[in-house]
Design a protein around this motif. Structure first.
Motif, PDB file in Angstrom:
ATOM      1  N   UNK A   1      20.566  50.008  11.467  1.00  0.00           N
ATOM      2  CA  UNK A   1      19.644  49.163  12.228  1.00  0.00           C
ATOM      3  C   UNK A   1      18.242  49.768  12.234  1.00  0.00           C
ATOM      4  N   UNK A   2      17.222  48.904  12.131  1.00  0.00           N
ATOM      5  CA  UNK A   2      15.823  49.325  12.156  1.00  0.00           C
ATOM      6  C   UNK A   2      15.086  48.544  13.241  1.00  0.00           C
ATOM      7  N   UNK A   3      13.904  49.037  13.578  1.00  0.00           N
ATOM      8  CA  UNK A   3      13.145  48.414  14.667  1.00  0.00           C
ATOM      9  C   UNK A   3      12.823  46.953  14.391  1.00  0.00           C
ATOM     10  N   UNK A   4      12.625  46.598  13.134  1.00  0.00           N
ATOM     11  CA  UNK A   4      12.243  45.217  12.844  1.00  0.00           C
ATOM     12  C   UNK A   4      13.439  44.277  12.733  1.00  0.00           C
ATOM     13  N   UNK A   5      14.637  44.812  12.802  1.00  0.00           N
ATOM     14  CA  UNK A   5      15.813  43.959  12.692  1.00  0.00           C
ATOM     15  C   UNK A   5      15.998  43.134  13.965  1.00  0.00           C
ATOM     16  N   UNK A   6      16.327  41.886  13.787  1.00  0.00           N
ATOM     17  CA  UNK A   6      16.557  40.990  14.909  1.00  0.00           C
ATOM     18  C   UNK A   6      17.731  40.073  14.624  1.00  0.00           C
ATOM     19  N   UNK A   7      17.829  38.940  15.337  1.00  0.00           N
ATOM     20  CA  UNK A   7      18.967  38.036  15.166  1.00  0.00           C
ATOM     21  C   UNK A   7      19.237  37.608  13.727  1.00  0.00           C
ATOM     22  N   UNK A   8      18.214  37.261  12.909  1.00  0.00           N
ATOM     23  CA  UNK A   8      18.548  36.840  11.541  1.00  0.00           C
ATOM     24  C   UNK A   8      19.236  37.941  10.736  1.00  0.00           C
ATOM     25  N   UNK A   9      18.745  39.175  10.867  1.00  0.00           N
ATOM     26  CA  UNK A   9      19.334  40.276  10.105  1.00  0.00           C
ATOM     27  C   UNK A   9      20.774  40.561  10.564  1.00  0.00           C
ATOM     28  N   UNK A  10      20.991  40.510  11.873  1.00  0.00           N
ATOM     29  CA  UNK A  10      22.335  40.789  12.389  1.00  0.00           C
ATOM     30  C   UNK A  10      23.309  39.694  11.967  1.00  0.00           C
ATOM     31  N   UNK A  11      22.852  38.456  11.987  1.00  0.00           N
ATOM     32  CA  UNK A  11      23.730  37.362  11.563  1.00  0.00           C
ATOM     33  C   UNK A  11      24.010  37.434  10.066  1.00  0.00           C
ATOM     34  N   UNK A  12      23.001  37.783   9.271  1.00  0.00           N
ATOM     35  CA  UNK A  12      23.245  37.958   7.838  1.00  0.00           C
ATOM     36  C   UNK A  12      24.251  39.083   7.600  1.00  0.00           C
ATOM     37  N   UNK A  13      24.087  40.173   8.345  1.00  0.00           N
ATOM     38  CA  UNK A  13      25.009  41.303   8.199  1.00  0.00           C
ATOM     39  C   UNK A  13      26.433  40.892   8.559  1.00  0.00           C
ATOM     40  N   UNK A  14      26.583  40.045   9.572  1.00  0.00           N
ATOM     41  CA  UNK A  14      27.924  39.606   9.978  1.00  0.00           C
ATOM     42  C   UNK A  14      28.587  38.785   8.882  1.00  0.00           C
ATOM     43  N   UNK A  15      27.838  37.829   8.315  1.00  0.00           N
ATOM     44  CA  UNK A  15      28.381  37.013   7.222  1.00  0.00           C
ATOM     45  C   UNK A  15      28.817  37.901   6.060  1.00  0.00           C
ATOM     46  N   UNK A  16      27.919  38.801   5.663  1.00  0.00           N
ATOM     47  CA  UNK A  16      28.213  39.686   4.537  1.00  0.00           C
ATOM     48  C   UNK A  16      29.363  40.628   4.864  1.00  0.00           C
ATOM     49  N   UNK A  17      29.355  41.183   6.079  1.00  0.00           N
ATOM     50  CA  UNK A  17      30.375  42.157   6.451  1.00  0.00           C
ATOM     51  C   UNK A  17      31.775  41.566   6.453  1.00  0.00           C
TER      52      UNK A  17
END
Length: 518
Positions: free
Chosen positions: A377-393
């Motif tokens: 996780x990085x400071x600029x990460x927000x809902x879009x990044x977390x949701x993308x990570x969930x789909x990919x994960x």
């Protein structure tokens, strides 16, 4: 052979029941969903009230009758599919003595490990016990306590009065059949996963030797019936509850895994399908028993003709996606998953990595101590990044299991692989999984496969087909969407998967050390 031109088929999941009226072409003429609560608590507590399932069914049938007013007169059979590995303690009068311990309940994990453990051991199993279980049952109780075996022992230790008063231990579908017909039965999948059943060809039935190993009396387990048989008819009281005619034939029924397998249309030996719902599994029929102890999967004996059905089950799929939506400020129901992931932008190289082990894992590592991880996780990460990570994960977690199953002799690796289940209707996820697996994905009646698979059980009884398999095979033609792997995205996911494999190994070691210290 019975009369009627519609089957009422019900698919009981963890959060609700889907009920449909299905015609002779296995086309849904109407379907409704009714929800019921899941009581979650600390320590792995996950229970449901069986009465909630029954009255949800009654509400659903009433709504179907609003759409098809002559449904009671046209119904030719009632067929159930359901979540599996639940434990309902049923008294002599057929009433539940306590809430059901659902498949998700992990309170029996220490008992599960003690049941199979001891020295000398391999993969956490005492070798002598493991060899006996493998020879007779083609598997052994999971160490995470989620199989019924450990749950039986938990009831025996924690609630001895309930254990003593229990006339039958039943799975979810079994109790529903009992409530509908008054007849106590189970079917082979549920029996197999108690790990008290002999699954060797020609010897299928309860095993006194395995019962002696566990201390579970076989007289508390009901008769094993075939899921494609009419096992009884609606009693007067059940008919009044459901608004259906007394005497309506009731099928033995199947678990959700077999219902999905039939509903996918993939009934040839070695043809795989993937079901993505609250949990996920890779599954397919095989001509003989299969077993992979290190990867924690095997065939079970299906409820239709004792045909072996391979199941590689993972605990977290739609549940992990729902969690990600909820944690990023959105709705959390499967019905909204498609819109929740529609506007998350394109994947980027510095997106976080996600291990979706929010409720432990089963395949290819059976460990209830594993937990979810967001890595990088990085400071600029927000809902879009977390949701993308969930789909990919979730997609790469399925790839992890698929990489093991694909090595089985006789697996069909060419052509599209079928995907069913509620999450299969999410285009973003379907495309990501096609890219991750490097295989085209065929999505059929995604949300309805369980209902259609349960309905297929009644096709021969109603004269719609010669066999259940012939009826189910027709469902393969009900394709609603096809996803072809994108070469660039597939290559990017290969690189991400290589990095995730390192993170995964380190996480497994970390959780293992934590449990050892505790």
């Amino acid at each position: 052979m019975t009369t009627g031109d519609l089957v009422i088929a019900a698919d009981f999941g963890t959060s609700g029941v889907k009920v449909g009226a299905v015609d002779r072409d296995l086309t849904l003429r109407a379907r409704v969903v009714e929800t019921y609560p899941l009581d979650l608590g600390p320590g792995g507590h996950a229970e449901q009230a069986p009465a909630d399932w029954w009255w949800a069914l009654a509400r659903a049938i009433a709504r179907l009758t609003d759409e098809i007013p002559d449904l009671p007169q046209r119904a030719g059979a009632l067929s159930f599919g359901s979540q599996i590995c639940g434990v309902v303690c049923v008294g002599e009068d057929g009433a539940p003595l306590r809430p059901c311990l659902t498949w998700l309940d992990k309170r029996a994990a220490p008992l599960g490990r003690a049941l199979v453990g001891g020295a000398p051991q391999v993969h956490g199993y005492q070798i002598g016990k493991l060899l006996r279980w493998l020879r007779i049952a083609n598997g052994a109780p999971a160490k995470n306590g989620m199989d019924p075996t450990a749950k039986f022992l938990w009831i025996k230790r924690e609630e001895p009065e309930v254990f003593a008063r229990t006339r039958w231990f039943m799975d979810v579908k079994d109790w529903l059949v009992l409530r509908a017909t008054g007849r106590p039965i189970t079917t082979a999948e549920s029996a197999n996963l108690t790990w008290l059943m002999d699954t060797r060809r020609g010897r299928e039935g309860w095993s006194p030797r395995l019962a002696a190993m566990t201390g579970i009396p076989l007289d508390k387990l009901p008769e094993i019936a075939d899921g494609a048989d009419v096992v009884g008819t609606l009693t007067t009281g059940a008919a009044a509850d459901l608004g259906l005619p007394a005497g309506l034939p009731v099928m033995g029924g199947v678990s959700d895994v077999t219902a999905a397998a039939l509903g996918s249309g993939e009934v040839e030996d070695g043809a795989l399908h993937i079901c993505i719902a609250t949990s996920a599994w890779i599954s397919g029929f095989f001509p003989n028993r299969r077993l992979n102890v290190p990867a924690s999967y095997a065939t079970i004996t299906s409820s239709v003709g004792f045909r072996p059905l391979l199941i590689a089950s993972q605990e977290n799929a739609g549940s992990a996606l729902e969690w990600a939506v909820k944690m990023t400020g959105g709705a959390e129901t499967t019905e909204t998953l498609a819109t929740a992931f529609a506007q998350v932008g394109e994947a980027r190289p510095n997106d976080p990595y996600f291990l979706p082990w929010l409720a432990g894992e089963r395949v290819p590592v059976d460990d209830d101590a594993l937990r979810g991880v967001l890595h990088g996780l990085r400071l600029h990460h927000g809902p879009p990044e977390i949701r993308r990570a969930a789909i990919e994960g979730v997609a790469l977690n399925i790839r992890w299991a698929y990489s093991k199953v694909a090595r089985e002799k006789g697996v069909r690796l060419e052509g599209p692989i079928s995907m069913v289940g509620g999450v299969a209707a999410n285009p973003r996820f379907a495309q990501t999984l096609a890219d991750a697996l490097h295989r085209p994905l065929r999505v059929g009646e995604a949300r309805h496969a369980g209902v259609l698979g349960a309905a297929a059980l009644a096709a021969p009884v109603l004269g719609w087909s010669a066999t259940v398999w012939e009826a189910a095979a027709r469902l393969r033609g009900k394709t609603t969407a096809t996803y072809t792997p994108d070469p660039d995205r597939a290559a990017a996911l290969d690189a991400r998967n290589a990095q995730l494999a390192v993170i995964r190994r380190n996480a497994i070691r970390s959780f293992s050390r934590t449990r050892t210290r505790s």
